[in-house]
Design an enzyme around this catalytic site. Sequence first.
Site, short mmCIF file in Angstrom:
data_model
loop_
_atom_site.label_atom_id
_atom_site.label_comp_id
_atom_site.label_asym_id
_atom_site.label_seq_id
_atom_site.Cartn_x
_atom_site.Cartn_y
_atom_site.Cartn_z
N HIS A 96 29.56 -13.60 102.50
CA HIS A 96 30.79 -12.89 102.08
C HIS A 96 30.75 -12.66 100.58
CE1 HIS A 96 34.97 -11.95 101.33
NE2 HIS A 96 35.06 -11.65 102.62
N GLU A 166 31.58 -4.52 104.06
CA GLU A 166 32.81 -4.75 103.30
C GLU A 166 32.62 -4.27 101.86
OE1 GLU A 166 35.50 -7.93 105.18
OE2 GLU A 166 34.20 -8.94 103.77
P1 13P Z 1 41.22 -8.03 103.15
O1 13P Z 1 41.46 -7.53 104.55
O2 13P Z 1 42.30 -8.96 102.68
O3 13P Z 1 40.92 -6.91 102.22
O4 13P Z 1 39.91 -8.93 103.21
C1 13P Z 1 38.73 -8.36 103.68
C2 13P Z 1 37.72 -9.44 103.76
O5 13P Z 1 37.18 -9.84 102.74
C3 13P Z 1 37.44 -10.01 105.09
O6 13P Z 1 36.31 -10.79 105.07
#
Ligand code: 13P
Length: 255
Positions: A96, A166
Site C-alpha cells: 500500500h 490506487e
Molecule cells: P480512500 O478510499 O479513503 O481514498 O482510501 C483508498 C485506499 O487507500 C484504500 O486502500
Amino acid sequence: MIKRKIIVGNWKMNPRTVKEAGKLFGEVAKGVSRVKKTDIVICAPFIFLEELAEIRTSKVKLGAQDAFPGDTGAFTGEVSADMLYELGVRYVILGHSERRAFGESNNDVNKKIKSALAYGLWPILCVGESDRDHNHGYFSLVKMQLEKCLAGISKNSVGKIIIAYEPVWAISTTPDRRDATADDSREMTIFIRKILSDKFGKNAGSMRILYGGSVNEKDASEFLENGGVDGLLAGKSSLNAKKFLEIINTAEHIF
Ligand code: 13P
C-alpha cells in the site's frame, strides 16, 4: 473469462476500539446475507482480527493490511502470514502507498507476496503513482512496480493475486487530492492487463484488478461499469457500514 467481482474495505488504522470494530463488521455482515455474486473482504488492523474472526460469516472474508515475509521467529513487532492464516485471515493488502511512504520497497513487497502465497493468503498488491506528469512517466512507474513486485512468481499462482490500482493523488487523505475518473482507471487497467499477460500468458486472464482512491457509494457504479475493473478497494467509505453496503450492492447488481 467471467470473474467474480470483489469489494475490499481497507480500514487502515481505524476504528479506535475493538467494540467499534465489532459493531462495524457486524453491520456489514448482517447487510450482505443476500449477496451471491460478489466477494467481500474487510482488511482490519491486526489487533481486531481475532475478535472479527469470531463473528462468523461466510460472506465477509477477513484481510490484514501487511504480513511479514517469512516464518514465525525472532522478528520483534512483526506478524507472519502463517499466524494470520491460522486466525482465519484469507487476504492481505501488500505494498500500500501508505506503507511504501515508510520506506517499503518493491523488493520487500515481492518477498511478502511470495510468503503470503506460501501460507495460503490471497495478496492484494497495490500499485499507483503519486503524481501524473505530462510525459506519462507514471506508466513506467506502475510497470516497474508490477515487474519488481511480481518477480519470480510462478504462472500457476497468479490467479490468487489481486492487483489494486490506487493513484495516490486520488486517495481521500492526500493533501490537494483530485478525483480520478473511470477513464483514468480504464486507461491504466488496460496497461496493467497488457503487462500481466506479457508476463504470465493466459494465466493472467484470471487475475482481478481493482480501483481504489476515494471510491464512494455514488461513483462506485461508474468505476465498475467504465473503469475496466473487477472490483473496488475502498478506504474511508468502508468505515461507514451504510456506504460500504451500498457499494457492495452496486457491484452485486451491475452486470
Ligand atoms: P480512500 O478510499 O479513503 O481514498 O482510501 C483508498 C485506499 O487507500 C484504500 O486502500
